[in-house]
Scaffold this motif. Sequence first.
Motif, PDB file in Angstrom:
ATOM      1  N   LEU A 128       0.826  -1.262   0.118  1.00 38.12           N
ATOM      2  CA  LEU A 128       0.208  -0.003  -0.019  1.00 38.12           C
ATOM      3  C   LEU A 128       0.914   1.278   0.072  1.00 38.12           C
ATOM      4  N   ASP A 129       0.353   2.368  -0.639  1.00 40.54           N
ATOM      5  CA  ASP A 129       0.868   3.530  -0.454  1.00 40.54           C
ATOM      6  C   ASP A 129       1.188   4.198   0.743  1.00 40.54           C
ATOM      7  N   GLU A 130       2.261   4.739   1.029  1.00 39.10           N
ATOM      8  CA  GLU A 130       2.412   5.515   2.468  1.00 39.10           C
ATOM      9  C   GLU A 130       1.162   6.158   3.054  1.00 39.10           C
ATOM     10  N   GLU A 131       0.843   7.055   2.236  1.00 44.62           N
ATOM     11  CA  GLU A 131      -0.584   7.822   2.696  1.00 44.62           C
ATOM     12  C   GLU A 131      -2.031   6.922   3.110  1.00 44.62           C
ATOM     13  N   THR A 132      -1.810   5.726   2.423  1.00 47.72           N
ATOM     14  CA  THR A 132      -2.887   4.797   2.680  1.00 47.72           C
ATOM     15  C   THR A 132      -2.802   3.946   4.046  1.00 47.72           C
ATOM     16  N   VAL A 133      -1.495   3.723   4.232  1.00 48.40           N
ATOM     17  CA  VAL A 133      -1.231   3.170   5.381  1.00 48.40           C
ATOM     18  C   VAL A 133      -1.263   4.019   6.530  1.00 48.40           C
ATOM     19  N   ARG A 134      -0.905   5.523   6.568  1.00 44.20           N
ATOM     20  CA  ARG A 134      -1.211   6.419   7.730  1.00 44.20           C
ATOM     21  C   ARG A 134      -2.468   6.543   7.731  1.00 44.20           C
ATOM     22  N   GLN A 135      -3.536   6.618   6.760  1.00 43.57           N
ATOM     23  CA  GLN A 135      -4.759   6.657   6.791  1.00 43.57           C
ATOM     24  C   GLN A 135      -5.418   5.502   7.835  1.00 43.57           C
ATOM     25  N   ASP A 159      -3.223  -5.575  14.097  1.00 44.24           N
ATOM     26  CA  ASP A 159      -4.488  -6.336  13.949  1.00 44.24           C
ATOM     27  C   ASP A 159      -5.573  -5.387  13.419  1.00 44.24           C
ATOM     28  N   GLU A 160      -5.783  -4.490  14.068  1.00 48.50           N
ATOM     29  CA  GLU A 160      -6.811  -3.573  13.753  1.00 48.50           C
ATOM     30  C   GLU A 160      -6.815  -3.133  12.441  1.00 48.50           C
ATOM     31  N   MET A 161      -5.507  -2.570  11.955  1.00 54.63           N
ATOM     32  CA  MET A 161      -5.396  -2.011  10.649  1.00 54.63           C
ATOM     33  C   MET A 161      -5.643  -3.083   9.489  1.00 54.63           C
ATOM     34  N   LEU A 162      -5.238  -4.467   9.960  1.00 55.64           N
ATOM     35  CA  LEU A 162      -5.383  -5.642   8.842  1.00 55.64           C
ATOM     36  C   LEU A 162      -6.773  -5.612   8.961  1.00 55.64           C
ATOM     37  N   ARG A 163      -7.435  -5.575   9.896  1.00 59.02           N
ATOM     38  CA  ARG A 163      -9.019  -5.767   9.911  1.00 59.02           C
ATOM     39  C   ARG A 163      -9.997  -4.547   9.382  1.00 59.02           C
ATOM     40  N   GLN A 164      -9.469  -3.457   9.493  1.00 59.97           N
ATOM     41  CA  GLN A 164     -10.220  -2.165   8.864  1.00 59.97           C
ATOM     42  C   GLN A 164      -9.834  -2.568   7.311  1.00 59.97           C
ATOM     43  N   PHE A 165      -8.588  -2.913   6.735  1.00 60.93           N
ATOM     44  CA  PHE A 165      -8.282  -3.102   5.488  1.00 60.93           C
ATOM     45  C   PHE A 165      -9.258  -4.295   4.870  1.00 60.93           C
ATOM     46  N   THR A 166      -9.296  -5.308   5.505  1.00 59.15           N
ATOM     47  CA  THR A 166     -10.242  -6.418   5.197  1.00 59.15           C
ATOM     48  C   THR A 166     -11.660  -6.027   4.929  1.00 59.15           C
ATOM     49  N   VAL A 167     -12.156  -5.202   5.964  1.00 61.91           N
ATOM     50  CA  VAL A 167     -13.489  -5.029   6.031  1.00 61.91           C
ATOM     51  C   VAL A 167     -13.772  -4.026   4.835  1.00 61.91           C
ATOM     52  N   LEU A 168     -13.059  -2.882   4.965  1.00 58.46           N
ATOM     53  CA  LEU A 168     -13.241  -1.901   3.832  1.00 58.46           C
ATOM     54  C   LEU A 168     -12.868  -2.385   2.215  1.00 58.46           C
ATOM     55  N   SER A 169     -11.944  -3.144   2.210  1.00 52.76           N
ATOM     56  CA  SER A 169     -11.584  -3.569   0.598  1.00 52.76           C
ATOM     57  C   SER A 169     -12.510  -4.646   0.354  1.00 52.76           C
ATOM     58  N   LEU A 182     -10.410   3.085  -1.557  1.00 53.10           N
ATOM     59  CA  LEU A 182     -10.008   2.691  -0.014  1.00 53.10           C
ATOM     60  C   LEU A 182      -9.830   4.098   0.745  1.00 53.10           C
ATOM     61  N   GLN A 183      -8.828   4.999   0.175  1.00 54.61           N
ATOM     62  CA  GLN A 183      -8.707   6.154   0.966  1.00 54.61           C
ATOM     63  C   GLN A 183      -9.896   6.965   1.068  1.00 54.61           C
ATOM     64  N   GLN A 184     -10.697   6.978   0.121  1.00 56.78           N
ATOM     65  CA  GLN A 184     -12.080   7.862   0.352  1.00 56.78           C
ATOM     66  C   GLN A 184     -12.840   7.043   1.385  1.00 56.78           C
ATOM     67  N   ALA A 185     -13.055   5.720   1.434  1.00 57.23           N
ATOM     68  CA  ALA A 185     -13.873   5.173   2.325  1.00 57.23           C
ATOM     69  C   ALA A 185     -13.367   5.352   3.649  1.00 57.23           C
ATOM     70  N   MET A 186     -11.962   5.398   3.885  1.00 60.85           N
ATOM     71  CA  MET A 186     -11.435   5.550   5.183  1.00 60.85           C
ATOM     72  C   MET A 186     -11.430   6.960   5.671  1.00 60.85           C
ATOM     73  N   LEU A 187     -11.579   7.969   4.760  1.00 61.26           N
ATOM     74  CA  LEU A 187     -12.056   9.329   5.065  1.00 61.26           C
ATOM     75  C   LEU A 187     -13.280   9.471   5.615  1.00 61.26           C
ATOM     76  N   LEU A 188     -14.028   8.731   4.883  1.00 63.00           N
ATOM     77  CA  LEU A 188     -15.602   8.786   5.224  1.00 63.00           C
ATOM     78  C   LEU A 188     -15.810   8.212   6.777  1.00 63.00           C
ATOM     79  N   ALA A 189     -15.073   6.932   6.844  1.00 60.86           N
ATOM     80  CA  ALA A 189     -15.173   6.373   8.260  1.00 60.86           C
ATOM     81  C   ALA A 189     -14.701   7.109   9.331  1.00 60.86           C
ATOM     82  N   ALA A 190     -13.568   7.923   8.892  1.00 61.27           N
ATOM     83  CA  ALA A 190     -13.117   8.698   9.911  1.00 61.27           C
ATOM     84  C   ALA A 190     -13.855   9.761  10.570  1.00 61.27           C
TER      85      ALA A 190
END
Length: 196
Positions: A128-135, A159-169, A182-190
């Motif tokens: 993943l892109d560095e910005e995606t990992v940060r988000q 573990d939580e990062m992997l769970r978030q990634f799995t659910v959103l992707s 994915l970045q758009q979905a993470m911004l919305l969730a945040a």
Amino acid sequence: MTSLDRAFDELRFGTGHTLNLRALQPTALQAAALAERWLREQQVLGTAEALVITGRGNNSVDGYSPVRESVVRLLPSLRRRNVIAGYAEHTPGSFVVTFAPVKALFEAPKRRREKPGPVPRPATLQGLDEETVRQLRDLSIMSLSVLGVHSPTRLQLEDEMLRQFTVLSAALPDGADREALLQQAMLLAAEEFEAG
């Protein structure tokens, strides 16, 4: 449905928030898979409501619409899994669907009776892109904080990062720029976590 009703629906929902299964003429199984994938995409894109047109079976044997019935069975399942917040019959051949917030996906209970869909389970997030990992890290910290974990260990956070990634992707469409979505979905969730 009159042409005036259709015009009002087009104004209210637009083509981007309308799934016309009647025009696509899928089988019942194809309709359920298509509708689930499309509704999940609409949720992560932040859509408030959408229209699903199934048709009512006027041209079918005995006026029975297998496509409509497959969608009728799908909608309660998506509500239990926090993809949609609700649904209502709009016309005898269509449904209006309202969406649950994206953060609700992480609160969805596991159901034994429902088979889980194909969910990507990456061994690592290295690609993943560095910005995606940060988000992803920021969203995971917010999520853990809501659960009462204010100082997560490195393992808890990973573990939580992997769970978030799995659910959103799992809700993202194939072929498109999935990482941007994915970045758009993470911004919305945040935003939803911050709003309470």
